[in-house]
Scaffold this active site. Structure first.
Site, short mmCIF file in Angstrom:
data_model
loop_
_atom_site.label_atom_id
_atom_site.label_comp_id
_atom_site.label_asym_id
_atom_site.label_seq_id
_atom_site.Cartn_x
_atom_site.Cartn_y
_atom_site.Cartn_z
CE LYS A 27 6.95 -4.45 -3.66
NZ LYS A 27 7.32 -5.88 -3.92
CE1 TYR B 60 9.53 -2.45 -0.21
CE2 TYR B 60 8.01 -0.99 0.93
CZ TYR B 60 8.31 -2.23 0.40
OH TYR B 60 7.38 -3.25 0.44
CG ASP C 169 -0.29 -0.06 2.56
OD1 ASP C 169 0.96 -0.17 2.62
OD2 ASP C 169 -1.01 0.01 3.58
CD GLU C 170 5.63 1.17 3.00
OE1 GLU C 170 6.54 1.97 2.77
OE2 GLU C 170 5.73 0.21 3.79
#
Ligand code: NAD
Length: 334
Positions: A166, A162, A138-139
């Site tokens: 993703k 990060y 969800d980030e």
């Protein structure tokens, strides 16, 4: 239907829970676990499975294209569940290069190998039921204020190396569906907790330190909110998406459990006090909490709307936070 599944990163936290769950619930599936065994991968997470006739462990890198081609051919892979990644935000801040390599280049290399085997080579005999499931976070959606939820329509707005890596891998995976017709699925989940997690992440770190009477460092004011998802619920959702998900779609997976970091740490302190007794000094473990300088660019709040997977695939989490955390604390203490 029997499947031959290539799991990447199966010796990490979620991957190991997934491999174990697959063996329990889909005993006729064959499983090939490709893992580089970085600091985050641990063969002991899968102790007891090595001798299983339908299991093969391969130590290797998802960036190694010849190895991937060989595995697809040898094993006739029809399903990929892609967990392998660099996954710790703090490490991405101090050393982003490995995140670009594994999360972006590695995902690209895996997509290329699947494309060649399934679409170009004529080798993917069971083409119709091939699946490439990419496990994401969800980030990628960025940070929320006090209200609102991430849906599958929320625009991507990653804010750490990060989450940017993703997000980049998610875009590549989606592009392979639209451009080449690769049968992909994407899941974006919230913070997982449960057994087998490397003790750099909040819950196992606090349990480890708390048990030993060490300091419990909490970032900033402890007010950063996460939606906590018990890892077994997550793994069950992934199986549901493999079996019933619509190709090309993304599914958000959440636990309906918003808690801020301080609430989680205080709860863990109280549970440890109750289960193993107070500190030798007679103090409660909450006295070990120290507030430390906040993480750079620390996202304030994540919250998932997991309505789509509920509505379309009939999945909701089974574990309440109270049940999941009880199992988790007991597991780490044992
Ligand atoms: P983890 O860090 O515990 O495990 C990662 C695994 O990948 C390790 O076993 C490691 O050895 C392996 N690996 C790393 N680089 C590799 C490479 N180049 N080739 C082959 N193997 C490699 O991660 P995790 O917490 O289990 O997360 C799994 C996936 O789920 C990741 O893609 C992560 O982004 C995603 N995710 C995790 C969470 C969470 O709360 N843990 C939340 C959302 C999304």
């Amino acid at each position: 239907m029997r499947k031959t599944v290539l799991v990447t990163g199966g010796c990490g936290f979620i991957g190991a829970n997934f491999v174990r769950l697959l063996f329990e619930t889909r005993p006729d599936w064959r499983l090939i676990n490709l893992d580089k065994l970085t600091y985050a991968g641990n063969l002991q997470n899968l102790e007891g499975l090595a001798e299983h006739p339908d299991y093969r462990f391969v130590r290797g890198d998802i960036c190694d294209r010849p190895l991937l081609d060989t595995l697809f051919q040898e094993e006739q892979i029809d399903t990929v569940v892609h967990f392998a990644a660099e996954s710790h935000v703090d490490r991405s801040i101090t050393g982003p290069a490995e995140f670009i390599r594994t999360n972006i280049t590695g995902t690209f290399t895996l997509l290329e190998a699947a494309k060649k085997y399934w679409l170009e080579n004529g080798q993917g005999q069971k083409k119709g039921h091939c699946r490439f499931l990419h496990v994401s976070t969800d980030e990628v959606y960025g940070s929320l204020g006090a209200t609102g939820f991430f849906t599958e329509q929320t625009p991507y707005s990653p804010r750490s190396p990060y989450s940017a890596s993703k997000a980049s891998s998610d875009h590549l995976v989606r592009a392979y569906f639209h451009t080449y017709g690769l049968p992909i699925l994407i899941t974006n989940c919230s913070n997982n907790y449960g057994p087998y997690q490397f003790p750099e992440k909040l819950i196992p770190l606090m349990l480890n330190n708390g048990r030993q009477g060490k300091e419990l460092p909490v970032y900033g004011d402890g007010g950063n909110v996460r939606d906590w998802l018990y890892v077994q619920d997550h793994c069950e959702a992934i199986i549901r998406v493999i079996e019933q998900g619509r190709l090309g779609e993304s599914y958000n997976i959440g636990g309906h459990n918003e808690k801020n970091n301080l609430q989680v740490v205080e709860l863990l302190c109280d549970m440890l006090d109750e289960k193993i007794g107070l500190l030798p000094s007679g103090n409660a473990r909450r006295s070990l909490i120290t507030f430390v300088k906040d993480r750079l660019g620390h996202d304030r709040r994540y919250a998932i709307a997991a309505d789509k997977i509920d509505r379309d695939l009939g999945w909701t989490p089974k574990y309440t936070f109270e049940q999941g955390i009880e199992k988790t604390v007991t597991w780490y203490l044992e």
